[in-house]
Write a protein that holds these residues in place. Structure first.
Motif, PDB file in Angstrom:
ATOM      1  N   PRO A 128     -17.555 -19.886  -5.350  1.00 19.00           N
ATOM      2  CA  PRO A 128     -16.581 -18.944  -4.893  1.00 19.00           C
ATOM      3  C   PRO A 128     -15.410 -19.626  -4.754  1.00 19.00           C
ATOM      4  N   CYS A 129     -14.903 -20.889  -4.970  1.00 18.30           N
ATOM      5  CA  CYS A 129     -13.760 -21.682  -4.819  1.00 18.30           C
ATOM      6  C   CYS A 129     -13.100 -21.299  -6.405  1.00 18.30           C
ATOM      7  N   GLU A 130     -13.863 -20.924  -7.266  1.00 15.30           N
ATOM      8  CA  GLU A 130     -13.512 -20.920  -8.670  1.00 15.30           C
ATOM      9  C   GLU A 130     -13.588 -19.270  -9.281  1.00 15.30           C
ATOM     10  N   ALA A 131     -14.336 -18.412  -8.901  1.00  9.50           N
ATOM     11  CA  ALA A 131     -14.690 -17.266  -9.457  1.00  9.50           C
ATOM     12  C   ALA A 131     -13.610 -16.278  -8.598  1.00  9.50           C
ATOM     13  N   PRO A 132     -12.993 -15.632  -9.394  1.00  5.77           N
ATOM     14  CA  PRO A 132     -11.908 -14.734  -8.636  1.00  5.77           C
ATOM     15  C   PRO A 132     -12.529 -13.281  -8.307  1.00  5.77           C
ATOM     16  N   HIS A 133     -11.923 -12.677  -7.398  1.00  2.72           N
ATOM     17  CA  HIS A 133     -12.007 -11.249  -6.705  1.00  2.72           C
ATOM     18  C   HIS A 133     -11.129 -10.487  -7.901  1.00  2.72           C
ATOM     19  N   ALA A 134     -11.799  -9.423  -8.484  1.00  8.00           N
ATOM     20  CA  ALA A 134     -11.174  -8.765  -9.661  1.00  8.00           C
ATOM     21  C   ALA A 134     -10.607  -7.153  -9.166  1.00  8.00           C
ATOM     22  N   LEU A 135      -9.437  -7.006  -9.142  1.00  5.14           N
ATOM     23  CA  LEU A 135      -8.934  -5.698  -9.053  1.00  5.14           C
ATOM     24  C   LEU A 135      -8.295  -5.202 -10.227  1.00  5.14           C
ATOM     25  N   PHE A 136      -8.490  -3.939 -10.623  1.00  6.73           N
ATOM     26  CA  PHE A 136      -7.992  -3.273 -11.814  1.00  6.73           C
ATOM     27  C   PHE A 136      -7.054  -2.298 -11.567  1.00  6.73           C
ATOM     28  N   PHE A 137      -6.119  -2.012 -12.570  1.00  8.83           N
ATOM     29  CA  PHE A 137      -5.317  -1.195 -12.364  1.00  8.83           C
ATOM     30  C   PHE A 137      -5.616   0.351 -12.025  1.00  8.83           C
ATOM     31  N   GLY A 138      -4.955   0.719 -11.024  1.00 10.15           N
ATOM     32  CA  GLY A 138      -5.381   2.136 -10.595  1.00 10.15           C
ATOM     33  C   GLY A 138      -4.424   3.418 -10.848  1.00 10.15           C
ATOM     34  N   GLY A 139      -3.048   2.987 -10.903  1.00 12.03           N
ATOM     35  CA  GLY A 139      -2.050   4.031 -11.305  1.00 12.03           C
ATOM     36  C   GLY A 139      -0.762   3.735 -11.103  1.00 12.03           C
ATOM     37  N   VAL A 140       0.100   4.475 -11.455  1.00  9.92           N
ATOM     38  CA  VAL A 140       1.557   4.244 -11.060  1.00  9.92           C
ATOM     39  C   VAL A 140       1.930   5.123  -9.733  1.00  9.92           C
ATOM     40  N   GLU A 141       2.565   4.189  -8.731  1.00  7.90           N
ATOM     41  CA  GLU A 141       2.878   4.867  -7.660  1.00  7.90           C
ATOM     42  C   GLU A 141       4.412   5.171  -7.742  1.00  7.90           C
ATOM     43  N   GLU A 142       5.008   5.840  -6.669  1.00  4.11           N
ATOM     44  CA  GLU A 142       6.566   6.062  -6.576  1.00  4.11           C
ATOM     45  C   GLU A 142       7.146   4.987  -6.536  1.00  4.11           C
ATOM     46  N   ALA A 143       8.350   4.992  -7.388  1.00  5.11           N
ATOM     47  CA  ALA A 143       9.285   3.648  -7.547  1.00  5.11           C
ATOM     48  C   ALA A 143       9.672   3.553  -6.052  1.00  5.11           C
ATOM     49  N   ARG A 144      10.193   2.252  -6.076  1.00  6.57           N
ATOM     50  CA  ARG A 144      10.761   1.655  -4.636  1.00  6.57           C
ATOM     51  C   ARG A 144      11.880   0.881  -5.011  1.00  6.57           C
ATOM     52  N   ALA A 145      13.079   1.164  -4.391  1.00  3.05           N
ATOM     53  CA  ALA A 145      14.154   0.040  -4.576  1.00  3.05           C
ATOM     54  C   ALA A 145      14.399  -0.584  -5.752  1.00  3.05           C
ATOM     55  N   ASN A 146      14.674   0.400  -6.795  1.00  3.67           N
ATOM     56  CA  ASN A 146      14.635  -0.033  -8.409  1.00  3.67           C
ATOM     57  C   ASN A 146      13.523  -0.848  -8.921  1.00  3.67           C
ATOM     58  N   HIS A 147      12.438  -0.537  -8.536  1.00  4.33           N
ATOM     59  CA  HIS A 147      11.358  -1.351  -8.865  1.00  4.33           C
ATOM     60  C   HIS A 147      10.121  -0.246  -9.121  1.00  4.33           C
ATOM     61  N   PHE A 148       9.534  -0.675 -10.227  1.00  6.34           N
ATOM     62  CA  PHE A 148       8.109   0.180 -10.406  1.00  6.34           C
ATOM     63  C   PHE A 148       7.153  -0.147  -9.438  1.00  6.34           C
ATOM     64  N   VAL A 149       6.340   0.725  -9.091  1.00  7.74           N
ATOM     65  CA  VAL A 149       5.137   0.232  -8.160  1.00  7.74           C
ATOM     66  C   VAL A 149       3.667   0.629  -9.021  1.00  7.74           C
ATOM     67  N   THR A 150       2.974  -0.290  -9.078  1.00  6.36           N
ATOM     68  CA  THR A 150       1.689   0.006  -9.808  1.00  6.36           C
ATOM     69  C   THR A 150       0.680  -0.745  -8.873  1.00  6.36           C
ATOM     70  N   SER A 151      -0.616   0.076  -8.767  1.00  5.48           N
ATOM     71  CA  SER A 151      -1.540  -0.156  -8.035  1.00  5.48           C
ATOM     72  C   SER A 151      -2.967  -0.700  -8.618  1.00  5.48           C
ATOM     73  N   TYR A 152      -3.456  -1.465  -7.740  1.00  9.84           N
ATOM     74  CA  TYR A 152      -4.810  -2.084  -8.261  1.00  9.84           C
ATOM     75  C   TYR A 152      -5.824  -2.124  -7.440  1.00  9.84           C
ATOM     76  N   THR A 153      -7.216  -1.603  -7.598  1.00 11.24           N
ATOM     77  CA  THR A 153      -8.101  -1.566  -6.751  1.00 11.24           C
ATOM     78  C   THR A 153      -9.244  -2.196  -7.084  1.00 11.24           C
ATOM     79  N   GLN A 154     -10.144  -2.744  -6.037  1.00  7.12           N
ATOM     80  CA  GLN A 154     -11.322  -3.290  -6.263  1.00  7.12           C
ATOM     81  C   GLN A 154     -12.337  -2.360  -6.292  1.00  7.12           C
ATOM     82  N   ARG A 155     -13.086  -2.437  -7.828  1.00  7.73           N
ATOM     83  CA  ARG A 155     -14.125  -1.569  -8.069  1.00  7.73           C
ATOM     84  C   ARG A 155     -15.366  -2.072  -7.494  1.00  7.73           C
TER      85      ARG A 155
END
Length: 489
Positions: free
Chosen positions: A396-423
């Motif tokens: 458990p100290c070496e194996a990662p929790h993996a979250l995958f790309f979910g989508g592109v969210e609304e931009a904020r403060a001159n930044h793109f926002v992408t979301s990643y979800t746990q499947r």
């Protein structure tokens, strides 16, 4: 002009003689005034006529220059219209491989042809979303030379010859690929712009698998990964195509024959690590989460691997990845590492694809090695890969929790926002040696990235910060340029 001056001098002398004769008869002062006035008017007339003639010539030259066909500016930056794509495919498989090509092909923007073995009649009417197709030319004349008995290799090899004949005007680069090669064309334009298209360049990448390179060549660009030939090199290859086919009549692959022909021309392979043959099987999420720091150019062998996103089929997975690519290709699958020291967590972000959470502090030098969630294309070499890889772990100290790309969210403060979800949950318990801070509850991560394209000249990987906890189950990460002399630790 010289003629006009002589004519003026002769005319003025004649007039002067006649006027002086009249002066003897008439009053002297009046005649002198008339003579001077006449000479003045004559010279003014001749001057104005000559000036008007010069203006007309200048105007004509300007008009001719305006409508003269302009030659291409060879020093201008490379554009997508300067690149010609040659795609090799089969009519019988086009029905399910078209989705890979259509994911990156841009009608009325990208330039090139799909070359098929037979007319794709069952796919008529031909969709506008697909590249225009051409049926490959008859190659029976090569039967007496090519001894291997697999003529489709010659058909694929000759794609460069056939496309060069129909698409040469204004072309700088010829890019070859298969019907299951996914190109990132904005990154491709950026990378090819670094090279002088007026010189001989053969740009691509060997396989990720040692045995594939051993069987073929460690200095060969693999055709499925895609490769680029500059215009002069493509022209030289086309000129010598028949000679190459006869010389390498026992070769067993089109990209090997191409490599051999180019080697005979004295041109070495220029490696660009963004071309990916994907000579791998099964789950390549570990590979895509730790790609080298270079623009992603291609992915290949989509049908030979598991879908790259959980709970999606292969075409859906490719289309999903291209959602991120449409926002920012320069950052696509680029890895950044940061830490949440309060919980002793490490975050590895592969932008547009995944975020991995480790319940321990893991240095970047370890995280840059992909986790071998995959197996090699063929067995027979040890080590099997052309890169360092980490074995999967149940610690458990070496194996990662993996979250995958979910989508592109609304931009904020001159930044793109992408979301990643746990499947799916990791299910390995908590890392006790780092303080028992479980990350199992993190089900969503938001990544903020600058809207400016990633600069590659002498660039470092981007740094990142854990900026905020968003609700009970979410966290935010912000990508940024690393500070001078900053160490990611």
């Amino acid at each position: 002009m010289f003629f006009l001056i002589n004519f003026a001098a002769q005319t003025s002398r004649t007039i002067k003689q006649k006027v002086m004769f009249l002066c003897k008869v008439l009053s002297g002062k009046i005649c002198k005034s008339l003579a001077i006035s006449g000479l003045f008017l004559l010279l003014m007339y001749l001057y104005l006529s000559s000036h008007a003639s010069n203006q007309s010539s200048a105007l004509l030259s300007a008009v001719q220059s305006r409508w003269k066909p302009s030659s291409p500016n060879l020093n201008s930056p490379t554009k997508i219209s300067d690149i010609v794509f040659g795609i090799a495919g089969l009519s019988k498989t086009w029905g399910y491989k078209r989705w890979y090509v259509e994911s990156w092909w841009r009608p009325n923007t990208t330039r090139g042809y799909l070359f098929l073995d037979t007319a794709p009649t069952r796919h008529f009417p031909w969709p506008r979303s697909s590249p225009p197709f051409r049926v490959s030319e008859d190659i029976s004349k090569y039967d007496k030379y090519y001894k291997h008995g697999r003529p489709f290799f010659i058909r694929i090899l000759r794609v460069i010859e056939e496309i060069f004949r129909v698409e040469s005007e204004g072309a700088r680069w010829y890019v070859m690929g298969d019907d299951d090669t996914v190109f990132m064309i904005e990154n491709l334009v950026e990378v090819l712009s670094r090279y002088d298209h007026r010189k001989y360049f053969y740009i691509g990448m060997p396989s990720e698998c040692v045995i594939s390179n051993f069987v073929n060549s460690f200095e060969m660009a693999f055709g499925g990964a895609g490769y680029a030939l500059s215009y002069p090199l493509a022209k030289a290859v086309v000129k010598n195509m028949d000679v190459c086919i006869k010389r390498y009549s026992t070769a067993f692959a089109s990209d090997f024959i191409m490599h051999s022909c180019i080697a005979d021309l004295g041109v070495p392979l220029t490696r660009e690590r963004g071309f990916h043959q994907i000579d791998l099987h099964r789950d390549i999420s570990g590979f895509l989460s730790a790609l080298p720091h270079t623009p992603l150019l291609t992915l290949h062998h989509i049908d030979a691997i598991d879908p790259i996103f959980p709970s999606m089929n292969r075409p859906e997975s490719v289309a999903h990845l291209m959602k991120a690519a449409k926002v920012d290709q320069s950052r696509l699958l680029q890895q950044s590492v940061c830490y949440f020291k309060r919980s002793n967590w490490t975050f590895s972000v592969s932008w547009g694809y995944s975020v991995q959470i480790y319940e321990d502090i893991i240095p970047p030098s370890i995280l840059h090695k992909p986790i071998a969630t995959f197996i090699p294309w063929k067995k027979g070499a040890n080590p099997p890969y052309m890169f360092n890889a980490r074995p999967p772990s149940t610690n458990p100290c070496e194996a990662p929790h993996a979250l995958f790309f979910g989508g592109v969210e609304e931009a904020r403060a001159n930044h793109f926002v992408t979301s990643y979800t746990q499947r799916s949950q990791r299910g390995l318990g908590t890392c006790s040696s780092s303080g028992n801070h479980s990350a199992e509850f993190i089900s969503k991560i938001y990544v903020l990235s600058p809207m400016e394209k990633l600069e590659w000249d002498g660039s470092r990987r981007e740094c990142c910060d854990v900026v905020q906890l968003v609700g009970k189950n979410s966290i935010g990460i912000k990508l940024r340029t690393c500070m001078k002399d900053e160490i990611v630790a």
